[in-house]
Structure formats: structure tokens, C-alpha cells
Design a protein around this motif. Structure first.
Motif, PDB file in Angstrom:
ATOM      1  N   THR A 183       0.932  -1.047  -0.109  1.00 17.55           N
ATOM      2  CA  THR A 183      -0.113  -0.047   0.018  1.00 17.55           C
ATOM      3  C   THR A 183       0.893   1.366   0.058  1.00 17.55           C
ATOM      4  O   THR A 183       2.201   1.247   0.147  1.00 17.55           O
ATOM      5  N   PHE A 184       0.345   2.350  -0.330  1.00 20.96           N
ATOM      6  CA  PHE A 184       1.070   3.668  -0.338  1.00 20.96           C
ATOM      7  C   PHE A 184       0.167   4.712  -0.038  1.00 20.96           C
ATOM      8  O   PHE A 184      -0.868   4.818  -0.255  1.00 20.96           O
ATOM      9  N   LEU A 185       0.826   5.761   0.656  1.00 23.36           N
ATOM     10  CA  LEU A 185       0.006   7.047   0.984  1.00 23.36           C
ATOM     11  C   LEU A 185       0.145   8.057   0.164  1.00 23.36           C
ATOM     12  O   LEU A 185       1.454   8.498  -0.095  1.00 23.36           O
ATOM     13  N   HIS A 186      -0.760   8.678  -0.289  1.00 22.55           N
ATOM     14  CA  HIS A 186      -0.722  10.140  -1.022  1.00 22.55           C
ATOM     15  C   HIS A 186      -1.824  11.036  -0.493  1.00 22.55           C
ATOM     16  O   HIS A 186      -2.920  10.654  -0.743  1.00 22.55           O
ATOM     17  N   ASP A 187      -1.364  12.353  -0.371  1.00 22.93           N
ATOM     18  CA  ASP A 187      -2.489  13.382   0.046  1.00 22.93           C
ATOM     19  C   ASP A 187      -3.422  12.718   0.977  1.00 22.93           C
ATOM     20  O   ASP A 187      -4.615  12.973   1.112  1.00 22.93           O
ATOM     21  N   GLY A 188      -2.705  12.103   2.013  1.00 23.49           N
ATOM     22  CA  GLY A 188      -3.719  11.744   3.346  1.00 23.49           C
ATOM     23  C   GLY A 188      -4.389  10.313   2.864  1.00 23.49           C
ATOM     24  O   GLY A 188      -5.282  10.242   3.919  1.00 23.49           O
ATOM     25  N   LYS A 189      -4.292   9.720   1.891  1.00 27.32           N
ATOM     26  CA  LYS A 189      -5.344   8.618   1.761  1.00 27.32           C
ATOM     27  C   LYS A 189      -4.158   7.478   1.113  1.00 27.32           C
ATOM     28  O   LYS A 189      -3.347   7.510   0.875  1.00 27.32           O
ATOM     29  N   VAL A 190      -4.631   6.220   1.757  1.00 17.99           N
ATOM     30  CA  VAL A 190      -3.986   5.049   1.613  1.00 17.99           C
ATOM     31  C   VAL A 190      -4.617   4.275   0.221  1.00 17.99           C
ATOM     32  O   VAL A 190      -5.788   4.104   0.270  1.00 17.99           O
ATOM     33  N   TYR A 191      -3.808   3.923  -0.457  1.00 16.22           N
ATOM     34  CA  TYR A 191      -3.923   3.273  -1.860  1.00 16.22           C
ATOM     35  C   TYR A 191      -3.390   1.803  -1.672  1.00 16.22           C
ATOM     36  O   TYR A 191      -2.256   1.624  -1.156  1.00 16.22           O
ATOM     37  N   ASP A 192      -4.217   0.844  -2.242  1.00 16.20           N
ATOM     38  CA  ASP A 192      -3.637  -0.485  -2.546  1.00 16.20           C
ATOM     39  C   ASP A 192      -2.798  -0.575  -3.874  1.00 16.20           C
ATOM     40  O   ASP A 192      -3.353  -0.312  -4.911  1.00 16.20           O
TER      41      ASP A 192
END
Length: 307
Positions: A183-192
Motif C-alpha cells: 500500500t502507499f500513502l498520497h495526500d492523506g489517503k491510503v491506496y492499494d
């Protein structure tokens, strides 16, 4: 990935066939070759190819009959002077291989400058080498003999750059970090991460037999299921099943019948007796052209990735 055949004959060499030596070309994947069996004259056969001995870093011996090992001492000595200095080599094979090589190299005063390790394998042993899982399977021959199942590691799919751009991530070192994460974090949101990857690159499966009678055991056939290519001996091509059994070898129609119950890509027939003249082989190849491929020296077969 591809197979290169340096020797496709059985027992005795002929004018058209050296005895068994098979190269698994992994240069595009890991910049090296695997070699299965080391027939007499293998280094001479290599001179007619682009194969560099120094790029053979793993060598697999199926059994200790001479037509599968007599080229090994010469190859080991030559590799020392053909760019192989200080490049390690691992050799895998049956019990007795280490003693035979130790005596041969010592008696001939052969000097090996690179690290050489000999691993004597056992049935059903599994080990990881580079990007491969390799399983050892027992053959039915008149001495201890093995086949090798090479299964390539499945890799993640390609990073979908356009999807990353859509959420505002521009190219840079972050792309590598994302691909290696779950997973990764971008602009405060966690993405799969999987949502930003293309289809997995399914590992290919290559099975290379040593000398053997046809094996009908279901456990054995389950191991072969799903192979991209199976390399199997057929010393006898013309119906001499009893003679094949007598000499612990295989006959073509029996091989084909045995594999009807499994799912695989292609079947490459090798270890062909020198009794068969060119005219005989042309007729046999025509008869079975929809069921298998017949090996010849210097043949190359590309093994594409599964779609």
C-alpha cells in the motif's frame, strides 16, 4: 527465456547428433545460462553458438552415465580460461558426482581458479536458485537418475503510470517505492498498490528429464501439469516398447499416450537413438508433427511468458 539444444542424441554420438546437453537460456532474465547434462564435446558445440562458458553459473546433471557427463571435466577446465576466472559455478547431480570429479580433476592435474561447489541432490528436493524454484524428480532408469522442474518466480505486473498520474503522482523514485510496497500513502489517503499494477507476470515452468522409462505414476504427472514445455527422452521412436523397457528408456507412442491426461504447452522429444537415419526421422516427424517437436542439435525454442 529459451532452450538451446547442444546435443540431442542417445548413448553414442553420430555425425548429426552429439549426446545430451541442454541449455536453458536466461540471459534476458538474469544474464546467465543453466546447463542440463554435459555430454562429450559440449564445449566444442558451444563454439558454434553465442554461449559464453562464464555465463553458465548453474549446471545440472541428471545421472552419471558417460553420455551425460564426459564433457564436464573439459568444460570445467576451459571455463577457467574463457572469462570464468573467479565466477562461481554450482553443479547439482546424483551421489557419486563429487567423488568422480574430484578424482578426475586431481588425476589430470586440472586447476580450477573459480569457486566450484558440487551439491549431490535427493529425490523430491526443492531449492531456490536466482529467480527459479527447482524440484528434483526421480526417473526410472538403471542407475540413480533425475529430472529437474524449473519454475520461474511470478513477478508483479507493470506499474500503470497513467493511473498514478491521474491521482497526481509524477514520475520519480517514488514509482519504485510504490511498486515494491503493498500500500502507499498520497495526500492523506491510503491506496492499494495492486490497483495500480497490470496483470502479474506468471512464471514459466520448464521440465527436463533424464533417461527414463515412461512413468505413469499420478503424483509424477501432477508435477508436470501446467508446464510450458516438457523435454522428454524417446530413445526409441518406432514401436519397440519392449526393447525400450528392457534398456530402461522410453518409446515415443508410449510417451505421447502417457501425457494425454495432463495439461501442458509443448513436448520436446530428445535423446534420439543414432539408429534412425535422416529419412526415417522425416517420416516419423511428419506422422507426429501435431503432437511433439523433435530435438536437433543447435535447435532453439523460445518460451514466451503466459498471457
Amino acid at each position: 527465456m529459451k532452450l538451446q539444444i547442444l546435443g540431442s542424441g542417445a548413448g553414442l554420438p553420430s555425425k548429426n547428433r552429439h549426446t545430451q546437453c541442454i541449455i536453458l537460456d536466461l540471459v534476458d532474465e538474469i544474464n546467465q545460462y543453466y546447463c542440463v547434462d554435459a555430454s562429450e564435446g559440449m564445449q566444442h558445440q558451444m563454439l558454434h553458438t553465442n554461449i559464453k562458458p562464464s555465463k553458465i553459473k548453474n549446471l545440472f546433471i541428471t545421472h552419471l552415465h558417460g553420455d551425460h557427463i564426459y564433457g564436464l571435466p573439459g568444460f570445467l577446465s576451459s571455463r577457467d580460461h574463457q572469462g570464468g576466472k573467479d565466477i562461481p559455478l554450482m553443479i547439482y547431480g546424483p551421489k557419486g558426482l563429487k567423488n568422480w570429479l574430484d578424482v578426475t580433476l586431481e588425476t589430470s592435474r586440472s586447476h580450477i581458479s573459480y569457486p566450484l561447489e558440487i551439491i549431490e541432490v535427493a529425490p523430491n528436493q526443492t531449492f531456490n536458485v536466482d529467480n527459479m524454484t527447482i524440484e528434483v524428480i526421480s526417473m526410472q532408469h538403471n542407475i540413480e537418475c533425475y529430472g529437474y522442474i524449473f519454475t520461474e518466480r511470478t513477478e508483479k505486473g507493470e506499474l500503470l503510470v497513467s493511473k498514478l498520474r491521474d491521482i497526481g503522482i509524477t514520475p520519480g523514485p517514488i514509482y519504485k517505492e510504490i511498486k515494491e510496497s503493498n500500500t502507499f500513502l498520497h495526500d492523506g489517503k491510503v491506496y492499494d498498490t495492486n490497483d495500480f499494477l497490470g496483470p502479474e507476470k506468471i512464471g514459466r515452468k520448464v521440465i527436463i528429464h533424464g533417461d527414463t522409462r515412461v512413468i505413469t505414476d499420478n503424483d509424477y504427472k501432477e508435477k508436470l501439469d501446467g508446464a510450458d514445455i516438457i523435454v522428454h527422452e524417446s530413445t526409441y521412436l518406432d514401436g519397440e516398447i519392449e526393447k525400450a523397457h528392457q534398456y530402461h528408456h522410453s518409446e515415443l507412442s508410449e510417451v505421447l499416450s502417457n501425457f494425454k491426461s495432463i495439461d501442458f504447452g509443448r513436448l520436446l522429444i530428445t535423446h534420439i537413438s543414432n539408429r534412425y537415419e535422416s529419412d526415417d526421422l522425416i517420416l516419423i516427424q511428419e506422422r507426429y508433427r501435431d503432437e511433439c517437436i523433435f530435438a536437433s542439435d543447435f535447435m532453439e525454442i523460445t518460451i514466451p511468458r503466459k498471457s
